[in-house]
Design a protein around this motif. Sequence first.
Motif, PDB file in Angstrom:
ATOM      1  N   PHE A  48       0.340   3.834  -3.873  1.00 22.54           N
ATOM      2  CA  PHE A  48       1.452   4.492  -3.156  1.00 22.54           C
ATOM      3  C   PHE A  48       1.751   6.082  -3.562  1.00 22.54           C
ATOM      4  O   PHE A  48       1.861   7.127  -2.727  1.00 22.54           O
ATOM      5  CB  PHE A  48       2.770   3.833  -3.430  1.00 22.54           C
ATOM      6  CG  PHE A  48       4.065   4.128  -2.729  1.00 22.54           C
ATOM      7  CD1 PHE A  48       4.360   4.071  -1.241  1.00 22.54           C
ATOM      8  CD2 PHE A  48       4.949   4.985  -3.316  1.00 22.54           C
ATOM      9  CE1 PHE A  48       5.497   4.420  -0.724  1.00 22.54           C
ATOM     10  CE2 PHE A  48       6.011   5.439  -2.869  1.00 22.54           C
ATOM     11  CZ  PHE A  48       6.366   5.168  -1.627  1.00 22.54           C
ATOM     12  N   GLY A  49       1.782   6.064  -4.979  1.00 23.76           N
ATOM     13  CA  GLY A  49       1.917   7.391  -5.355  1.00 23.76           C
ATOM     14  C   GLY A  49       0.977   8.360  -5.236  1.00 23.76           C
ATOM     15  O   GLY A  49       1.046   9.589  -4.950  1.00 23.76           O
ATOM     16  N   ALA A  50      -0.305   7.875  -5.055  1.00 23.18           N
ATOM     17  CA  ALA A  50      -1.497   8.483  -5.037  1.00 23.18           C
ATOM     18  C   ALA A  50      -1.533   9.216  -3.649  1.00 23.18           C
ATOM     19  O   ALA A  50      -1.949  10.158  -3.266  1.00 23.18           O
ATOM     20  CB  ALA A  50      -2.741   7.684  -5.139  1.00 23.18           C
ATOM     21  N   ILE A  51      -1.084   8.208  -2.512  1.00 23.79           N
ATOM     22  CA  ILE A  51      -0.964   8.906  -1.078  1.00 23.79           C
ATOM     23  C   ILE A  51       0.027  10.027  -1.102  1.00 23.79           C
ATOM     24  O   ILE A  51      -0.374  11.047  -0.503  1.00 23.79           O
ATOM     25  CB  ILE A  51      -0.530   7.612  -0.022  1.00 23.79           C
ATOM     26  CG1 ILE A  51      -1.671   6.406  -0.061  1.00 23.79           C
ATOM     27  CG2 ILE A  51      -0.228   8.087   1.015  1.00 23.79           C
ATOM     28  CD1 ILE A  51      -1.086   5.228   0.451  1.00 23.79           C
ATOM     29  N   ILE A  52       1.122   9.780  -1.583  1.00 26.52           N
ATOM     30  CA  ILE A  52       1.930  10.856  -1.560  1.00 26.52           C
ATOM     31  C   ILE A  52       1.436  12.159  -2.232  1.00 26.52           C
ATOM     32  O   ILE A  52       1.780  13.362  -1.835  1.00 26.52           O
ATOM     33  CB  ILE A  52       3.419  10.624  -2.452  1.00 26.52           C
ATOM     34  CG1 ILE A  52       3.915   9.144  -1.881  1.00 26.52           C
ATOM     35  CG2 ILE A  52       4.591  11.561  -2.341  1.00 26.52           C
ATOM     36  CD1 ILE A  52       4.489   9.188  -0.245  1.00 26.52           C
TER      37      ILE A  52
ATOM     38  N   ILE B  17      -1.843   4.470   6.484  1.00 25.43           N
ATOM     39  CA  ILE B  17      -2.313   4.673   7.942  1.00 25.43           C
ATOM     40  C   ILE B  17      -1.210   5.312   8.660  1.00 25.43           C
ATOM     41  O   ILE B  17      -1.742   6.296   9.501  1.00 25.43           O
ATOM     42  CB  ILE B  17      -2.379   3.022   8.722  1.00 25.43           C
ATOM     43  CG1 ILE B  17      -3.738   2.369   8.081  1.00 25.43           C
ATOM     44  CG2 ILE B  17      -2.559   3.273  10.189  1.00 25.43           C
ATOM     45  CD1 ILE B  17      -3.602   1.032   8.423  1.00 25.43           C
ATOM     46  N   VAL B  18       0.115   5.302   8.471  1.00 20.05           N
ATOM     47  CA  VAL B  18       1.087   6.064   8.951  1.00 20.05           C
ATOM     48  C   VAL B  18       0.788   7.486   8.628  1.00 20.05           C
ATOM     49  O   VAL B  18       1.115   8.364   9.240  1.00 20.05           O
ATOM     50  CB  VAL B  18       2.486   5.327   8.388  1.00 20.05           C
ATOM     51  CG1 VAL B  18       3.745   6.363   8.802  1.00 20.05           C
ATOM     52  CG2 VAL B  18       2.614   4.125   8.930  1.00 20.05           C
ATOM     53  N   VAL B  19       0.675   7.832   7.376  1.00 21.09           N
ATOM     54  CA  VAL B  19       0.435   9.276   6.711  1.00 21.09           C
ATOM     55  C   VAL B  19      -0.588   9.722   7.544  1.00 21.09           C
ATOM     56  O   VAL B  19      -0.650  10.840   7.989  1.00 21.09           O
ATOM     57  CB  VAL B  19       0.333   9.060   5.185  1.00 21.09           C
ATOM     58  CG1 VAL B  19      -0.151  10.587   4.900  1.00 21.09           C
ATOM     59  CG2 VAL B  19       1.574   8.820   4.692  1.00 21.09           C
ATOM     60  N   LEU B  20      -1.794   9.016   7.492  1.00 20.27           N
ATOM     61  CA  LEU B  20      -2.763   9.741   8.228  1.00 20.27           C
ATOM     62  C   LEU B  20      -2.681  10.062   9.727  1.00 20.27           C
ATOM     63  O   LEU B  20      -2.906  11.058  10.275  1.00 20.27           O
ATOM     64  CB  LEU B  20      -4.141   8.872   8.080  1.00 20.27           C
ATOM     65  CG  LEU B  20      -4.712   8.645   6.713  1.00 20.27           C
ATOM     66  CD1 LEU B  20      -6.197   7.742   7.013  1.00 20.27           C
ATOM     67  CD2 LEU B  20      -5.046  10.056   6.275  1.00 20.27           C
ATOM     68  N   ALA B  21      -1.885   9.020  10.385  1.00 19.21           N
ATOM     69  CA  ALA B  21      -1.328   9.432  11.736  1.00 19.21           C
ATOM     70  C   ALA B  21      -0.640  10.607  11.732  1.00 19.21           C
ATOM     71  O   ALA B  21      -0.805  11.414  12.792  1.00 19.21           O
ATOM     72  CB  ALA B  21      -0.774   8.111  12.374  1.00 19.21           C
TER      73      ALA B  21
END
Lengths: 168, 286
Positions: A48-52, B17-21
């Motif tokens: 989660f943190g990595a995505i942010i 997926i949401v972020v990529l979209a």
Amino acid sequence: MRWLRFAVGLLIALTLHSLLDSFFPNALAFFNPYVILVVYYSMGGNVFGAIIAGVIAGLVQDAYSGAMFGLHAFALTVCAYAVASINSRLVLRGTLAFGACLVGAVIVNELVIYILVNILLKQKVEMFEQGMIVKTVFTCLFGMIVYLLLTLFLREEPIDATRRPAGW
Amino acid sequence: MAAPADVIPRRPTLLFIVVLALLFFLMSLSSRTRYIGETRTMFERSVMILFAPIPKTVNWAGQSMSDVYHGYLDMRRSVGENLQLHRQIDELTTENLRLRQSEGDLRRLRSLLGYSEEFTMPTTMAEPVMLDISGRFKSIILDRGSNTGIEVNDAVVNASGLIGRVVLTTKDMAKVQLITDGNSSVGVLIDRTRRQGVLRGDGAAGAQLYDIPSLSDVKPGDVVMTAGIDGIYPKGIPVGVVTKAEKGQDLFKTIVVRPSIDFGSIEEVIVLHTRKIPNDVVRYTP
């Protein structure tokens, strides 16, 4: 604390970006400090943190580069997710593991950018393979040196055990 | 207020997926706006503004460092140039002194040469190598001797006037008795009145004129010249100037003469090879 470190790392990466832009305009074609930052953060295994972190670092990189806004954010988010996912299942520690993650991340990053540019802008990236190899080598070497220095002088493992339960 | 738990994605994959979209949408928007002239979206501009201080600071720091570095280089170059210019000034000053010295020498030698051409007898140029004018016996030693034709009793002069006579010679040196020496005697005359007398050195820096009758017309300022009657000195060489002329105790005046030569600053001299009177002529008594 981890986010503070990330913020400091982001500022350093942006400073490096500005410095290279000012004094060696072509250097960023061979070296990407944002990938190092994102991989460093993502090795904690917190997906989660990595995505942010990937989104933020990518957007900052996009804001100060001439590419489409969101291109690097997209690519870095993919890298961050991949590295964090792997590290949430495997215990990867040490400079060599960090280097291996960096190599993978740079290659994925470049491939994603290549595909997106092809799809959205219908453009061919000139000398893609050569550029990718050089960027991988230099980014990996620089990242490993930074990792070594951090572990030697700060006397702390850069990535604390931050794994969440598998269900998170 | 905390967000409801169901708003936050439960799984990171879903968030991914949401972020990529969203990013893909952002990219599409960005790529489209590029073709209608608007190259920066509002969101992109906001991110730039948020992080603007960093590139500005880096640019400022880089510029400052560049200025300092170039300033340092300029300063180093200036210091080098300054040293070089100082060296040049030293060299030019030395050369200037040498040229001034040469110019003075040339002027002096020219006047001496012109003066020597006035004499009909052979002459030799010489330079003093030793000077003894402090004791009672005043003498100088010249760097030329009998090898160049210098003999005892040759007169020694320079452009200012009479210096003395040669009293001793070696092959390459000659000793000159100065006219201020206590044992020196020169036959002289007063230029204005042509009255003849004998000049003797006082053993100090001056000389006295003897054998001038009390009734003679002698005044301070009168020029004294050689009379050419002593068989050593040619006639007409300036000897000095009368500084004091008083009535003496006997029938003669007491006259003090200041030599026309500054014996402390003799540099070149002319030795006059005067024609000697044979001894038998001198000794002959009728």
